[in-house]
Scaffold this motif. Structure first.
Motif, PDB file in Angstrom:
ATOM      1  N   ALA A 185      45.647  44.204  64.716  1.00 12.35           N
ATOM      2  CA  ALA A 185      45.505  45.568  64.196  1.00 12.35           C
ATOM      3  C   ALA A 185      45.692  46.610  65.303  1.00 12.35           C
ATOM      4  CB  ALA A 185      44.118  45.712  63.579  1.00 12.35           C
ATOM      5  N   ARG A 186      45.121  46.331  66.477  1.00  9.04           N
ATOM      6  CA  ARG A 186      45.202  47.311  67.573  1.00  9.04           C
ATOM      7  C   ARG A 186      46.606  47.483  68.101  1.00  9.04           C
ATOM      8  NH1 ARG A 186      41.209  44.590  66.884  1.00  9.04           N
ATOM      9  NH2 ARG A 186      39.061  45.305  66.994  1.00  9.04           N
ATOM     10  N   ASN A 187      47.459  46.529  67.830  1.00 12.20           N
ATOM     11  CA  ASN A 187      48.826  46.573  68.347  1.00 12.20           C
ATOM     12  C   ASN A 187      49.875  46.825  67.272  1.00 12.20           C
ATOM     13  OD1 ASN A 187      49.043  46.306  71.199  1.00 12.20           O
ATOM     14  ND2 ASN A 187      48.177  44.255  71.029  1.00 12.20           N
ATOM     15  N   MET A 188      49.421  47.195  66.066  1.00 14.19           N
ATOM     16  CA  MET A 188      50.402  47.345  64.982  1.00 14.19           C
ATOM     17  C   MET A 188      51.484  48.362  65.307  1.00 14.19           C
ATOM     18  SD  MET A 188      50.124  48.684  61.078  1.00 14.19           S
ATOM     19  CE  MET A 188      50.827  50.277  61.534  1.00 14.19           C
ATOM     20  N   GLN A 189      51.137  49.332  66.126  1.00 15.40           N
ATOM     21  CA  GLN A 189      52.164  50.320  66.485  1.00 15.40           C
ATOM     22  C   GLN A 189      52.560  50.247  67.956  1.00 15.40           C
ATOM     23  OE1 GLN A 189      50.465  53.899  64.639  1.00 15.40           O
ATOM     24  NE2 GLN A 189      52.240  53.864  63.268  1.00 15.40           N
ATOM     25  N   ASN A 190      52.399  49.058  68.530  1.00 15.33           N
ATOM     26  CA  ASN A 190      52.913  48.831  69.888  1.00 15.33           C
ATOM     27  C   ASN A 190      54.382  48.461  69.719  1.00 15.33           C
ATOM     28  OD1 ASN A 190      53.731  47.696  72.311  1.00 15.33           O
ATOM     29  ND2 ASN A 190      51.753  46.737  72.708  1.00 15.33           N
ATOM     30  N   PRO A 203      58.045  33.000  63.201  1.00 16.17           N
ATOM     31  CA  PRO A 203      57.598  34.026  62.253  1.00 16.17           C
ATOM     32  C   PRO A 203      56.441  34.856  62.800  1.00 16.17           C
ATOM     33  CG  PRO A 203      57.462  31.823  61.265  1.00 16.17           C
ATOM     34  CD  PRO A 203      57.915  31.637  62.675  1.00 16.17           C
ATOM     35  N   VAL A 204      56.258  36.024  62.213  1.00 15.95           N
ATOM     36  CA  VAL A 204      55.259  36.970  62.714  1.00 15.95           C
ATOM     37  C   VAL A 204      54.265  37.329  61.608  1.00 15.95           C
ATOM     38  CG1 VAL A 204      54.919  39.287  63.688  1.00 15.95           C
ATOM     39  CG2 VAL A 204      56.946  37.951  64.328  1.00 15.95           C
ATOM     40  N   LEU A 205      52.986  37.339  61.978  1.00 10.97           N
ATOM     41  CA  LEU A 205      51.932  37.827  61.089  1.00 10.97           C
ATOM     42  C   LEU A 205      51.533  39.204  61.601  1.00 10.97           C
ATOM     43  CD1 LEU A 205      49.825  37.348  58.846  1.00 10.97           C
ATOM     44  CD2 LEU A 205      48.328  36.380  60.582  1.00 10.97           C
ATOM     45  N   LEU A 206      51.843  40.227  60.836  1.00 12.93           N
ATOM     46  CA  LEU A 206      51.579  41.596  61.277  1.00 12.93           C
ATOM     47  C   LEU A 206      50.357  42.134  60.557  1.00 12.93           C
ATOM     48  CD1 LEU A 206      52.522  44.119  62.864  1.00 12.93           C
ATOM     49  CD2 LEU A 206      53.914  44.715  60.868  1.00 12.93           C
ATOM     50  N   LYS A 207      49.299  42.420  61.339  1.00  9.47           N
ATOM     51  CA  LYS A 207      48.064  42.926  60.738  1.00  9.47           C
ATOM     52  C   LYS A 207      48.096  44.450  60.671  1.00  9.47           C
ATOM     53  CE  LYS A 207      44.352  40.343  61.126  1.00  9.47           C
ATOM     54  NZ  LYS A 207      43.125  39.712  61.699  1.00  9.47           N
ATOM     55  N   ARG A 208      47.544  44.964  59.598  1.00  5.48           N
ATOM     56  CA  ARG A 208      47.516  46.413  59.417  1.00  5.48           C
ATOM     57  C   ARG A 208      46.554  47.053  60.414  1.00  5.48           C
ATOM     58  NH1 ARG A 208      45.760  49.336  53.746  1.00  5.48           N
ATOM     59  NH2 ARG A 208      45.940  51.501  54.451  1.00  5.48           N
ATOM     60  N   GLY A 209      46.978  48.128  61.023  1.00  2.59           N
ATOM     61  CA  GLY A 209      46.111  48.855  61.939  1.00  2.59           C
ATOM     62  C   GLY A 209      44.897  49.388  61.201  1.00  2.59           C
ATOM     63  N   MET A 210      43.783  49.511  61.907  1.00  2.00           N
ATOM     64  CA  MET A 210      42.554  49.910  61.208  1.00  2.00           C
ATOM     65  C   MET A 210      42.593  51.360  60.735  1.00  2.00           C
ATOM     66  SD  MET A 210      39.989  49.611  64.406  1.00  2.00           S
ATOM     67  CE  MET A 210      40.746  48.225  65.201  1.00  2.00           C
ATOM     68  N   MET A 211      43.553  52.133  61.257  1.00  3.43           N
ATOM     69  CA  MET A 211      43.701  53.516  60.785  1.00  3.43           C
ATOM     70  C   MET A 211      45.139  53.784  60.364  1.00  3.43           C
ATOM     71  SD  MET A 211      41.071  55.260  63.447  1.00  3.43           S
ATOM     72  CE  MET A 211      41.601  54.173  64.732  1.00  3.43           C
ATOM     73  N   ARG A 240      39.255  51.494  58.581  1.00  2.48           N
ATOM     74  CA  ARG A 240      38.031  52.207  58.953  1.00  2.48           C
ATOM     75  C   ARG A 240      37.733  53.302  57.948  1.00  2.48           C
ATOM     76  NH1 ARG A 240      37.298  53.065  65.347  1.00  2.48           N
ATOM     77  NH2 ARG A 240      36.437  50.975  65.513  1.00  2.48           N
ATOM     78  N   THR A 241      36.498  53.334  57.477  1.00  9.83           N
ATOM     79  CA  THR A 241      36.085  54.414  56.587  1.00  9.83           C
ATOM     80  C   THR A 241      34.719  54.904  57.057  1.00  9.83           C
ATOM     81  OG1 THR A 241      34.869  53.003  55.049  1.00  9.83           O
ATOM     82  CG2 THR A 241      37.230  53.246  54.633  1.00  9.83           C
ATOM     83  N   PHE A 242      34.099  55.787  56.296  1.00 13.19           N
ATOM     84  CA  PHE A 242      32.766  56.288  56.664  1.00 13.19           C
ATOM     85  C   PHE A 242      31.677  55.262  56.390  1.00 13.19           C
ATOM     86  CE2 PHE A 242      32.127  56.727  52.240  1.00 13.19           C
ATOM     87  CZ  PHE A 242      33.308  57.245  51.716  1.00 13.19           C
ATOM     88  N   GLU A 243      31.986  54.179  55.678  1.00 10.87           N
ATOM     89  CA  GLU A 243      30.978  53.174  55.355  1.00 10.87           C
ATOM     90  C   GLU A 243      30.549  52.419  56.612  1.00 10.87           C
ATOM     91  OE1 GLU A 243      29.172  52.457  52.545  1.00 10.87           O
ATOM     92  OE2 GLU A 243      28.223  51.344  54.169  1.00 10.87           O
ATOM     93  N   SER A 244      29.245  52.248  56.791  1.00 14.41           N
ATOM     94  CA  SER A 244      28.814  51.578  58.013  1.00 14.41           C
ATOM     95  C   SER A 244      28.052  50.269  57.805  1.00 14.41           C
ATOM     96  CB  SER A 244      27.985  52.545  58.866  1.00 14.41           C
ATOM     97  OG  SER A 244      26.881  52.983  58.108  1.00 14.41           O
ATOM     98  N   TYR A 245      27.816  49.881  56.548  1.00 14.74           N
ATOM     99  CA  TYR A 245      27.204  48.564  56.331  1.00 14.74           C
ATOM    100  C   TYR A 245      28.189  47.453  56.668  1.00 14.74           C
ATOM    101  CZ  TYR A 245      22.836  49.983  54.122  1.00 14.74           C
ATOM    102  OH  TYR A 245      21.591  50.479  53.889  1.00 14.74           O
ATOM    103  N   THR A 246      29.468  47.770  56.514  1.00 16.88           N
ATOM    104  CA  THR A 246      30.495  46.764  56.777  1.00 16.88           C
ATOM    105  C   THR A 246      31.347  47.218  57.956  1.00 16.88           C
ATOM    106  OG1 THR A 246      31.835  47.864  55.100  1.00 16.88           O
ATOM    107  CG2 THR A 246      30.637  45.888  54.415  1.00 16.88           C
TER     108      THR A 246
END
Ligand code: PEP
Ligand code: MN
Length: 363
Positions: A185-190, A203-211, A240-246
């Protein structure tokens, strides 16, 4: 711009269109769905009119696409891409289970994890050797030794390997070991990393950035596709959202939305999406029901001693129970999940056997 060729098109006609594209400074990408060949043009398209291709032999239709992602788009390739991971299809009827610890910690840990996830029914082993940690003082991974241990776990169990690559210069090294290169996620836009992965043979597994938005995820996939690697799997892992329980909030919408927008397989990571092992089972049921092609889940032989992400890791027993449960959900939506302990080193798809079947992928 997308050029749809006639069903009876000849190779020479496809080659001629590609040559015309090249003479205009464009790159061309060819894909086939059933009997239909489509050519996607990339590069600087401003000022290029469809007239440049109209009337050429074999050309049936020229479409302009509105989406900024061209090769990832469903309008370039209508049929789903099936990506082979260590010979096993991702993006077909089966919901593929990728599981293992957050990090490779030791030989005993990864081998025990591999045996238990295989026993439960996973076909791909996850485990980070290069770890993107928030703090520089946290465990950073075993680097090359971690890759060696993953390779040992693969040869013992027959599971394919997914592991993260963090830097463009590490792509050749990690590709020697991995069946699937994970971009986190941290490198999705590297973009340099995306380009390097686009040149890899794996093959590549591309994870969505948290924002990141879904559009940004698809444009990042486009970087990889445009460099010639057509085997890309997308992963929704919570935003990432405003929710903080998760830890994050799973964007379940992204699954059916991506299915509408792209032909690439879509999987979900319920572990990073929640950050809580107690929520992983329910969220996993939801991802299968929503139509995901697979899941990436953290499982650790003893989560309480894990060097990373123990709080979100399932025990082998809970994981096995979860897969039993998920098989019923998969059946209800016309999919399946492999039964326990089926992958073995004798699997025809195991890496290195060269037993690749044709795929529906763009090439
Ligand atoms: C991981 O899979 O362990 C990981 C670091 O995931 P993400 O990049 O989604 O945070
Ligand atoms: Mn993790």
């Amino acid at each position: 711009m997308i050029i749809v060729m006639r069903p009876d098109v000849e190779r020479a006609e496809v080659a001629y269109v590609r040559k015309r594209a090249e003479s205009l400074g464009l790159a061309s990408h060819v894909t086939s769905s059933g009997s239909r060949t489509t050519i996607g043009l990339t590069g600087e398209l401003d000022g290029i009119e469809p007239g440049a291709f109209e009337g050429l032999a074999g050309v049936e239709e020229i479409r302009r696409t509105d989406e900024p992602f061209r090769l990832a788009s469903n309008s370039f390739q209508a049929s789903p891409t099936v990506v082979r991971v260590g010979g096993r299809p991702v993006g077909g009827q089966e919901v593929v289970v990728m599981a293992g610890p957050c990090s490779v910690e030791s030989r005993a840990q990864i081998l025990e994890a591999a045996r238990s996830v295989k026993e439960a029914g996973a076909t791909v082993l996850r485990g980070g050797a290069f770890k993107p940690r928030t703090s520089p003082y946290s465990f950073q991974g075993l680097y090359r030794e971690g890759l060696e241990l993953l390779a040992e776990a693969r040869s013992e169990t027959g599971l394919a390997i997914v592991t993260e690559v963090m830097a463009p210069e590490h792509v050749p090294l990690v590709s020697q070991y991995a069946d699937l290169l994970q971009i986190g996620a941290r490198n999705m836009q590297n973009h340099m990393l995306l380009r390097a992965a686009g040149e890899a043979e794996v093959p590549v597994l591309l994870k969505r950035g948290m924002m990141s938005t879904v559009r940004e995820l698809l444009l990042s996939a486009e970087y990889i596709l445009a460099r010639g690697n057509s085997d890309v799997i997308l992963c929704e892992r919570g935003i990432r959202t405003f929710e903080s329980y998760t830890r994050n909030t799973l964007d379940i919408n992204a699954v059916p939305l991506l299915k509408k927008l792209t032909h690439l397989p879509v999987i979900v990571d319920p572990s990073h999406a929640t950050g809580r092992a107690d929520l992983v089972p329910a969220v996993s049921r939801a991802l299968v029901a929503a139509g995901a092609d697979g899941m990436l889940v953290e499982v650790h032989p003893s989560p309480e001693t894990a060097l990373s992400d123990g709080e979100q890791s399932l025990t082998p027993a809970r994981f096995s129970e979860l897969l039993r449960d998920l098989r019923g959900v998969a059946r209800a939506v016309g999919r399946s999940i492999r039964g326990p302990g089926r992958a073995s080193s004798a699997d025809p798809g195991a890496r290195g056997t060269g037993a690749m079947e044709p795929t529906g992928r763009a090439s």
